[in-house]
Structure formats: C-alpha cells, structure tokens
Design a protein around this motif. Structure first.
Motif, PDB file in Angstrom:
ATOM      1  N   ASP A  83       7.058  -8.175   1.663  1.00  0.00           N
ATOM      2  CA  ASP A  83       5.857  -7.807   0.911  1.00  0.00           C
ATOM      3  C   ASP A  83       5.357  -9.021   0.133  1.00  0.00           C
ATOM      4  O   ASP A  83       5.897 -10.116   0.244  1.00  0.00           O
ATOM      5  N   SER A  84       4.315  -8.819  -0.668  1.00  0.00           N
ATOM      6  CA  SER A  84       3.683  -9.950  -1.366  1.00  0.00           C
ATOM      7  C   SER A  84       4.651 -10.632  -2.327  1.00  0.00           C
ATOM      8  O   SER A  84       4.641 -11.865  -2.467  1.00  0.00           O
ATOM      9  N   TYR A 133      -2.644 -10.523   8.146  1.00  0.00           N
ATOM     10  CA  TYR A 133      -1.916 -10.247   6.906  1.00  0.00           C
ATOM     11  C   TYR A 133      -1.563 -11.499   6.093  1.00  0.00           C
ATOM     12  O   TYR A 133      -1.257 -11.378   4.914  1.00  0.00           O
ATOM     13  N   ASP A 192      -3.394  -5.721   3.187  1.00  0.00           N
ATOM     14  CA  ASP A 192      -2.378  -4.740   2.769  1.00  0.00           C
ATOM     15  C   ASP A 192      -1.886  -5.119   1.374  1.00  0.00           C
ATOM     16  O   ASP A 192      -0.715  -5.400   1.161  1.00  0.00           O
ATOM     17  N   ASN A 235       1.163  -3.360  -0.087  1.00  0.00           N
ATOM     18  CA  ASN A 235       2.451  -3.502   0.611  1.00  0.00           C
ATOM     19  C   ASN A 235       2.938  -2.153   1.156  1.00  0.00           C
ATOM     20  O   ASN A 235       4.057  -1.707   0.878  1.00  0.00           O
ATOM     21  N   ARG A 279       2.037  -2.179   7.997  1.00  0.00           N
ATOM     22  CA  ARG A 279       1.681  -3.308   8.875  1.00  0.00           C
ATOM     23  C   ARG A 279       1.723  -2.828  10.325  1.00  0.00           C
ATOM     24  O   ARG A 279       2.763  -2.385  10.809  1.00  0.00           O
ATOM     25  N   LEU A 287       6.428  -0.146   4.516  1.00  0.00           N
ATOM     26  CA  LEU A 287       7.171  -1.035   3.631  1.00  0.00           C
ATOM     27  C   LEU A 287       7.681  -0.368   2.361  1.00  0.00           C
ATOM     28  O   LEU A 287       8.597  -0.897   1.718  1.00  0.00           O
ATOM     29  N   LYS A 288       7.125   0.734   1.961  1.00  0.00           N
ATOM     30  CA  LYS A 288       7.521   1.352   0.687  1.00  0.00           C
ATOM     31  C   LYS A 288       8.857   2.068   0.871  1.00  0.00           C
ATOM     32  O   LYS A 288       8.997   2.979   1.696  1.00  0.00           O
TER      33      LYS A 288
END
Length: 692
Positions: free
Chosen positions: A523-524, A570, A598, A601, A604, A624-625
């Motif tokens: 993620d970021s 992304y 995104d 997060n 994708r 991703l969560k």
C-alpha cells in the motif's frame, strides 16, 4: 575364495554395525517421506543440513589431505616416473599449451554471463542464503538489510547445492555481489585439465592417450562456454577427474585414511547435479572389490555425507522437470537418437563438434572389441557401465532433448568419458598403423603433435562462434540479464530495490528484489517506507516477462505481461532506461510513489490470462484491507453484473468466457459496496481491446 573372505570380513561386528548404519541412512531417507511427520523431517534436513554437513565434510577432507599431502606428492612423482616411459618434457610442454589455449579462449573470446538463467540464478541465490542465513535452499525474493543480512522468501528446489556452497566459501574474499562467479568457473577449468591429464596418465601409463584425451576435453566448445557461466557442470567435470585420481591413490595406498578421503570427495561430487549420486555405483563397486577392511567405513562415510542430496532426491521423486513439447520420462531412447543426430550430423551448431562425437563412438566400438580380448579393458568397460545409471536417469528423468538448446549442457556429464574413448580410438589406430612397414620408423611424437594441433586449431577456427555467442544474441533473457548487471555495476553503489519478473536473478547479484505480484500488495505506506529505506533507489523493470507467451513449455516462466500493463495505473515513475532488442521493449523506471487510482489502498486489478484453447479469460485482483469489513465486490463486464463476492483480504481469481467480451473495446468494472448501506466505497476498471 576372495569373495568369501570379503564377506567374512564384512560380517565382523564393527564392520556389520557400519554397514547397518550406511543402509539405515539410505532406507530412512527413502521411506520417511511416505509419512507426514517423516516428510517434514526430510524437508527440514533438506533445507538446514547442507551448510553444516558440507562444512564438516570440507573440514575433515582438508585435515585428511593436509595429513596425507606428502604421501600424495610422493605418489604423484612415482606414478609419473616409474613407468615404461616416464613423463617427458615434451608431454609437459604439450599439456601447458593445451591448458593455455583453453584458458585464452575462455578469457579473451567468450562473454562471461549466464547460459541457463533460471537454473543459475537458483544456484547463486542458494549461495547467498547459505552465506547470510546458513540455509541450503534458494530465495525467491527478499531484501538485503542495512546490516548486510538477507531476509528472503525461500522455495523448494530439486537442485544440488554443491556449487552454491563452493561460491559461499569464496564470498568472504571476492564479495557478495556474485559477478565474479564467471571468472571463478574459468579457474575451475584451469584446475580441471591438469587433474584430468594426471588421472588418465596414472591409470593408463600412456602419455599419448592422456594428452589427446585432455586436448579433446579442453578444446570442446561446450565446456569452454560453460566455464564462463555459473552452471555446475564445470565443477562436475573437475570433481569427476579428482575422484578418479583419488580412487587410484586409495587403491595404491590401500589405507583407511585414503578411502575416507575418497568417500568425502565422492560425497561432494554427488552434490554437483541431482542425479550424480547414481554414478557412484562404479566407485563403490571398485572399493568393495578391492578392499575387504575399509569398505564399511567408506560406505558409511559416503552415505552420511550424501544426506543433503539424498533428501532432495527423496522429496523430488517422480518430479516431471519439464513439460509441454519437451516432457520428461519415457523418452530415453528417443532422446539418445535425437541427440546423436544433433551432435554427430549437424555441422551448424556452435556447441558441438561432430568429429568429437564420431571419435567417441568409434572409441566405444574399440573398447568393446578390446574388452572381449583383454581383462584390463573388460574392467574399464565394466566401470563405464556402472557409471551409466546416471546417464540413463539424466536423459530420461529430465527433458534431455538437445533441440532445446539450454539442455546442451547435459553433454558435459558424459564428456570426460567421450574424451577418453576418442583418445583410445586414435591411439589404437596409431598402434595399428605402426605395424605397417612404411610407418615403423616414424617418430611417435610427429603424429601425436599433428593430432594435438588439429584438435587445437579446429577449436581456434570457432573464433566467430566464441566471440559472437548466438545463444546470447538471440536469447532475450540473457540480454536483459546483461542490461540489469550493467545498471547495477555502473550506478552508484547505494542499496537498491528492484521489482522484476525474475527476482531470484537480481538477488543473486546482492541486490534486493521482489516479484511483480508482491509489488501490487504494497500500500502507499509500504511504498513510501521502501523509498525512504532505499534512499529513493526503488526500480521497476518492464522487460522479457512482461511480454511472455502463454504457450511456452512448462519449464519456462508463465505469462506475467498484463501485470506490467497495470503498473503505470497505480505507480508514479521516472523512466531511467528505455531500449529495444529482438523486437522487445526493455524499460527501467524509478518508482517515486503511488497514483491517486487507489488512494485508499483497497483494490488492485493487476493480472489477466487468456486461455485460447478453452476460450476462457482469468482476472486476478487483490484486496488490500486486512480488517474484517461488511463489504462486497461487484464485478461488471460491459455494464452487466457478472459476479458478487465478499470483500476479504487477499487475491481473488475469476474466470470469464470469451463470449462476454464481444465489443472491440471491453471494460471490466469493480465496485466495493458497503453491504449494510449499499454505498460505493471504491471503484476501479480495466479497458481491454479485443484482439481475437
């Protein structure tokens, strides 16, 4: 009578106990994987035993050799001098010339690089893992931390670990960035040729046979090419020659220490290739026949120090190494026929010399004829026959079809025997010609010199093939490897992280690397942390694996191309390198952050695979969560709801028939919906152009 005395000796209490231990090791490793707990134990031994067993093995072998070193050099001197024709200055000069030409060709004409990238990267990352973590298995992806340690994801392998351990031993002196392995292989060749010569010379007491065999071996293009790669076949030839030399030494001295040193050498020889252990029948048979006292200790030592490769073989039983058009198993005779035609009748391949194959073939015929007449040659033929189980297993259990160029290296397993047979044919032909009156008064050195010159000059005529290696020029993987190595060498020496289709390769050079799949899981916060940790030196490679075809044989990597197509969706990047080779794009970009696609997060869409045969497309997307939430994912194709699944952390793969993608431009939309309120939390899409 001799067999009866031998059996009586074997069944003495101490010897019987040693034999039971040796057999128990073999049986236990073979049978344990049949049980779940036993399989777990063998897996642990396969992963964690190589470092410790190899280290003990090397330590004992070094101590024994140091203790016996004076005896060894004494034996060498006597063996080459106390013969009907002691080693002459001419022979020494000729041997030096053969070695010099072989090394010159390697260093001056052949590009140092991988020849079989997928396999060689496994050997190199195994060396990294042995060095940093004392774990005898290769890394798929991982990170070199600031303190120099390696944190990586390991993966099972059927590869032997001998060459990896040898690289590990040298890493403290030459560095953990394994660019030097290609020159190191040339050093192995430099040691191989004189040891092979001594081995043949001491066994046969024939200078001409020894020189010709060494020239045939040292002038073979395949050995020279692989002596500039990191593949283990060069080490195989070296240890085979050394084992033959130590076998003769042990037989002549006939002491327990000599047989133990031989057992330790053979056990490491077994670690060069997975099937090498099956050629040990020949050595075991000779020791069993010649020494009634040392055999139990010899066999127990050999069995114990072969544990790593025995575990690998036990876990990999029935493993089909290749697939597609090059499937393994059941093609032994077919492969032999195909490979003979390729090596004996095809004059356009750079790795083979047809005359070499024909010399070996005629040498085999001569050996069979001589074996009928003389006991000495019957013993040689029997020894070669006991070596042959390895060759049969290699050419059947692996796809050894030489139409697949990466399999050419398998010839090196039989190359020493072929060199001996070729030399035998030439020497027997010379002996027959000497009986003809007009040839009787000719100095024997003249035809010998002529033969050696023909062999060497013929190899020198391969100049263009050595300098312009077609396997490199037409192999996009090897070209890409060179580009990556050049980038890593030329750029500043700071720590780097690369996302690539083959992270194993990059890891082998001492650089952190992860696969494309892992990249989409970050993620970021992860991305920003990586950029900070590596000082901005985080890169993405868009290369060979981004355009890979799905129809390749199973042994080659599957398609990951669409992942690369989704990368720019992304991730924000700055392009560093952009080039084209063999009509393929190669791009190297620095990752500077994430796009807004995104920002939460959550989702994708990163991969698709078209199965043309079954008219089905698969689509992979990653959620991703990690927290448990009352959400669902609705998937639309061309505005029609196709599927609805709960939102759970991880990767989901959906399958869709081609008929759903009927438009010229099709669109997959995914919506994350709150199951309680029906609110849209997030959405993403992928446009696909119809091309079938």
């Amino acid at each position: 009578m001799k067999i009866r005395l031998l059996l009586a000796s074997l069944f003495r209490s101490k010897n019987l106990l040693l034999l039971i231990i040796a057999c128990a090791i073999l049986l236990a490793i073979y049978l344990l994987p049949s049980f779940e707990s036993g399989k777990w134990l063998v897996k642990k031994l396969d992963v964690y035993s190589p470092f410790w067993i190899f280290s003990l093995q090397f330590g004992l072998a070094l101590l024994l050799f140091v203790e016996l070193s004076k005896d060894f050099w004494r034996w060498i001197r006597r063996s080459v001098s106390n013969t009907p024709s002691p080693l002459s200055v001419y022979t020494i000069i000729a041997l030096i010339a053969i070695i010099a030409v072989s090394i010159f060709i390697c260093v001056a004409w052949i590009e140092p690089t991988s020849r079989v990238q997928a396999d060689e990267s496994i050997y190199l990352t195994t060396a990294q893992n042995l060095y940093h973590n004392q774990i005898g298995i290769h890394c798929m992806e991982g990170t070199f931390l600031e303190d120099g340690s390696l944190s990586c994801v390991i993966s099972g392998s059927i590869k032997a670990r001998g060459i990896s351990y040898l690289y590990m031993l040298v890493m403290p002196f030459l560095g953990t960035e394994l660019y030097w392995v290609y020159n190191f292989q040339t050093i192995i060749l430099f040691l191989t040729l004189p040891i092979f010569f001594l081995s043949v010379r001491i066994w046969t007491k024939n200078d001409s046979l020894s020189l010709i065999a060494t020239a045939l071996l040292g002038a073979h293009p395949l050995l020279l090419f692989l002596s500039r790669s990191s593949s283990p076949e060069g080490l195989y030839v070296f240890l085979f020659a050394l084992s033959m030399l130590f076998l003769k030494w042990a037989l002549d001295r006939n002491s327990i220490r000599h047989y133990l040193l031989l057992a330790l050498t053979l056990a490491f020889f077994a670690q060069t290739r997975s099937e090498t252990v099956f050629c040990l029948f020949a050595f075991v048979g000779v020791v069993f026949y010649r020494n009634r006292t040392a055999f139990p200790a010899f066999l127990t030592t050999l069995s114990f120090f072969c544990v790593p490769i025995l575990c690998t073989l036990s876990l990999g039983r029935g493993h089909n190494l290749q697939g597609g058009g090059f499937s393994a198993h059941g093609h032994l005779l077919e492969n032999i026929e195909i490979n003979f035609k390729i090596t004996a009748l095809n004059f356009n391949l750079q790795h083979f010399m047809p005359y070499f194959t024909w010399l070996a073939f005629f040498g085999l015929v001569v050996l069979i004829v001589l074996a009928i007449k003389e006991l000495k040659y019957r013993r040689i033929a029997l020894f070669f026959l006991l070596l042959s189980p390895q060759y049969a297993i290699l050419f059947d259990a692996v796809s050894a079809d030489f139409n697949l160029s990466v399999q050419h290296r398998f010839l090196l397993v039989v190359l020493p025997i072929m060199a001996f047979l070729g030399a035998l044919f030439l020497c027997q032909t010379a002996s027959a010609l000497e009986k003809i009156k007009i040839f009787k008064n000719i100095n024997a050195k003249i035809p010998l010199t002529g033969v050696l010159l023909v062999i060497i000059v013929n190899t020198l005529f391969f100049y263009d093939n050595f300098k312009n290696d077609n396997e490199i020029e037409k192999n996009p993987l090897l070209i890409e490897d060179q580009l990556i190595r050049n980038f890593l060498k030329e750029e500043n020496p700071s720590r780097k992280l690369l996302f690539t289709g083959n992270p194993t390769l990059v890891l082998s050079y001492g650089t952190s690397s992860y696969s494309y799949y892992s990249m989409f899981a970050f993620d970021s916060n992860d991305v920003q942390s990586m950029i900070k940790e590596f000082g901005g030196e985080v890169y993405f490679i868009n290369g060979f694996f981004c355009g890979q075809n799905n129809s390749m044989p199973k042994m080659q990597m599957g398609s990951v191309g669409p992942i690369c197509d989704r990368f720019d969706v992304y991730f924000k990047t700055d392009k560093i390198l952009d080039t084209i080779f063999l009509n393929r794009n190669f791009e190297l970009s620095k990752i500077i952050g994430l796009t807004d696609r995104d920002s939460k997060n959550l989702l994708r869409i990163f991969y698709r695979n078209d199965n043309i045969k079954d008219s089905i497309m698969s689509v992979d997307y990653m959620k991703l969560k990690k927290d448990s939430v009352a959400w669902k994912v609705n998937v639309f194709i061309n505005d029609s709801l196709i599927t609805e699944v709960p939102y759970q952390y991880g990767i989901t793969r959906d399958f869709y028939p081609f008929r759903l993608f009927s438009k010229d431009t099709n669109r997959i939309d995914m919506f994350i919906i709150d199951s309680l309120t029906s609110d849209t939390i997030h959405k993403d899409y992928w446009k696909l152009l119809r091309n079938y």
